[in-house]
Design an enzyme around this catalytic site. Structure first.
Site, PDB file in Angstrom:
ATOM      1  N   ARG A 158      -0.297   9.117 -10.238  1.00 57.85           N
ATOM      2  CA  ARG A 158      -0.344   7.925  -9.388  1.00 57.85           C
ATOM      3  C   ARG A 158       0.370   6.733 -10.029  1.00 57.85           C
ATOM      4  NH1 ARG A 158      -3.806   7.428  -5.184  1.00 57.85           N
ATOM      5  NH2 ARG A 158      -4.214   5.244  -5.712  1.00 57.85           N
ATOM      6  N   TRP A 171     -11.335  -1.870  -8.841  1.00 62.47           N
ATOM      7  CA  TRP A 171     -12.002  -1.451 -10.073  1.00 62.47           C
ATOM      8  C   TRP A 171     -12.711  -0.112  -9.898  1.00 62.47           C
ATOM      9  CZ3 TRP A 171     -10.735  -4.107 -14.279  1.00 62.47           C
ATOM     10  CH2 TRP A 171     -10.345  -5.445 -14.157  1.00 62.47           C
ATOM     11  N   ASP A 228       0.831  -1.202   0.000  1.00 62.88           N
ATOM     12  CA  ASP A 228       0.000   0.000   0.000  1.00 62.88           C
ATOM     13  C   ASP A 228       0.867   1.254   0.000  1.00 62.88           C
ATOM     14  OD1 ASP A 228      -2.359   1.414   0.010  1.00 62.88           O
ATOM     15  OD2 ASP A 228      -2.636   1.296   2.176  1.00 62.88           O
ATOM     16  N   GLY A 229       0.372   2.302  -0.640  1.00 67.22           N
ATOM     17  CA  GLY A 229       1.018   3.598  -0.570  1.00 67.22           C
ATOM     18  C   GLY A 229       1.648   4.089  -1.859  1.00 67.22           C
ATOM     19  N   HIS A 239       3.077   3.536  -8.877  1.00 68.46           N
ATOM     20  CA  HIS A 239       2.956   2.094  -9.128  1.00 68.46           C
ATOM     21  C   HIS A 239       4.199   1.560  -9.838  1.00 68.46           C
ATOM     22  CE1 HIS A 239      -1.094   1.892  -7.652  1.00 68.46           C
ATOM     23  NE2 HIS A 239      -1.528   2.801  -8.516  1.00 68.46           N
ATOM     24  N   TRP A 292       2.673   7.994  -2.433  1.00 64.41           N
ATOM     25  CA  TRP A 292       4.089   8.270  -2.667  1.00 64.41           C
ATOM     26  C   TRP A 292       4.242   9.193  -3.871  1.00 64.41           C
ATOM     27  CZ3 TRP A 292       7.635   7.531  -6.572  1.00 64.41           C
ATOM     28  CH2 TRP A 292       8.989   7.555  -6.232  1.00 64.41           C
ATOM     29  N   LEU A 302      11.603 -20.179  -4.761  1.00 68.44           N
ATOM     30  CA  LEU A 302      10.591 -19.297  -4.183  1.00 68.44           C
ATOM     31  C   LEU A 302       9.315 -19.426  -4.996  1.00 68.44           C
ATOM     32  CD1 LEU A 302       9.886 -16.839  -2.218  1.00 68.44           C
ATOM     33  CD2 LEU A 302      10.491 -15.373  -4.162  1.00 68.44           C
ATOM     34  N   GLY A 351       0.207   5.251  -4.628  1.00 67.84           N
ATOM     35  CA  GLY A 351      -0.419   6.493  -5.086  1.00 67.84           C
ATOM     36  C   GLY A 351      -0.023   7.677  -4.226  1.00 67.84           C
ATOM     37  N   SER A 371      -8.104  -5.339   4.521  1.00 61.21           N
ATOM     38  CA  SER A 371      -8.645  -5.048   3.191  1.00 61.21           C
ATOM     39  C   SER A 371      -8.964  -6.296   2.367  1.00 61.21           C
ATOM     40  CB  SER A 371      -7.681  -4.135   2.419  1.00 61.21           C
ATOM     41  OG  SER A 371      -7.589  -2.876   3.037  1.00 61.21           O
TER      42      SER A 371
END
Length: 252
Positions: A43, A79, A30-31, A47, A35, A141, A33, A206
């Site tokens: 925005r 969405w 999160d964060g 990303h 930033w 991984l 946008g 969330s």
């Protein structure tokens, strides 16, 4: 852009799996946008910067003792964002998957996607299918990327599959237990997350891994995702290693 080695300034001392016990780590990234907005940028720039941090975390994860890493890329609620942001994200997902395929395969990373794919663009779905097939069987991984994912939606889809199997006689009512539900979730074959991390200072889950994270430990950090480094991840894992997990029992 290929996965690059973590900068020396962001490299933390390696914490092995036996030190932390965090075999599966899930991250709510999160964060992005905020930033970008703080810098007066679109925005989507946030990303893109956030995607660079994914590369660093993926590269560092195995040396930190992480065997499974699940990241929340796009929720069923996302969405609701602007059309421009949603379309930009979908294009970015497709381009990133294509760019990272060679390096992920080279690093021994198995990539899988969780979430409902039916609403995604067919070209994106084809790209997802191709890299899943290419990296299947890699064991260093497992990276699970949640796209159009919601915990409640996942449980809805699992319930429908279970109902169909009951109606068809493939399973009896007596066989419907927690394992039967887990086997019908998007994360089947993966252990439940030991630790869930959320960046940006928000303290809610969330709709992320609602079933799987029932006994996960949580860590909420004020760091915005584009600023989250392998060093901070190592610090969080060290704190996690000091926690006592009783799973409803009592301390011995």
């Amino acid at each position: 852009m290929a996965l690059s080695k973590t900068d020396t300034a962001e490299t933390a001392p390696v914490a092995r799996e036996e030190d932390t016990g965090a075999r599966h780590v899930a991250i709510i990234m999160d964060g992005n946008g905020r930033w970008a907005t703080q810098r007066g940028w679109p925005r989507l720039a946030g990303h893109r910067k956030g995607a660079e941090q994914i590369r660093k975390i993926v590269q560092a994860a195995p040396d930190l003792g992480i065997r499974y890493l699940t990241i929340y890329a796009f929720s069923t609620e996302n969405w609701k964002r602007s059309t421009a942001e949603v379309l930009g994200l979908m294009k970015m997902f497709r381009l990133m998957i294509r760019r990272e395929a060679d390096e992920l395969a080279r690093q021994g990373v198995e990539l899988r996607f969780i979430g409902d794919r039916t609403r995604l663009d067919p070209l994106l779905r084809e790209t997802m299918d191709a890299i899943e097939a290419r990296t299947k069987g890699n064991t260093r991984l497992t990276l699970a990327v949640a796209i159009n994912y919601g915990g409640r939606d996942e449980l809805r889809r699992a319930a429908l599959e279970l109902a169909r199997d009951l109606a068809a006689g493939r399973i009896s009512e007596e066989e419907v237990d927690e394992a039967a539900i887990s086997a019908r979730l998007d994360t089947r074959g993966m252990p439940d997350p030991d630790l869930v991390i959320r960046t940006s200072g928000e303290t809610r889950i969330s709709n992320f891994l609602s079933w799987q994270a029932a006994y996960s430990e949580y860590e909420f950090t004020p760091t915005l995702w584009p600023d989250f480094t392998p060093g901070e991840l190592a610090d969080i894992l060290a704190r996690f290693g000091a926690r006592e997990r009783r799973f409803g029992g009592v301390a011995s």
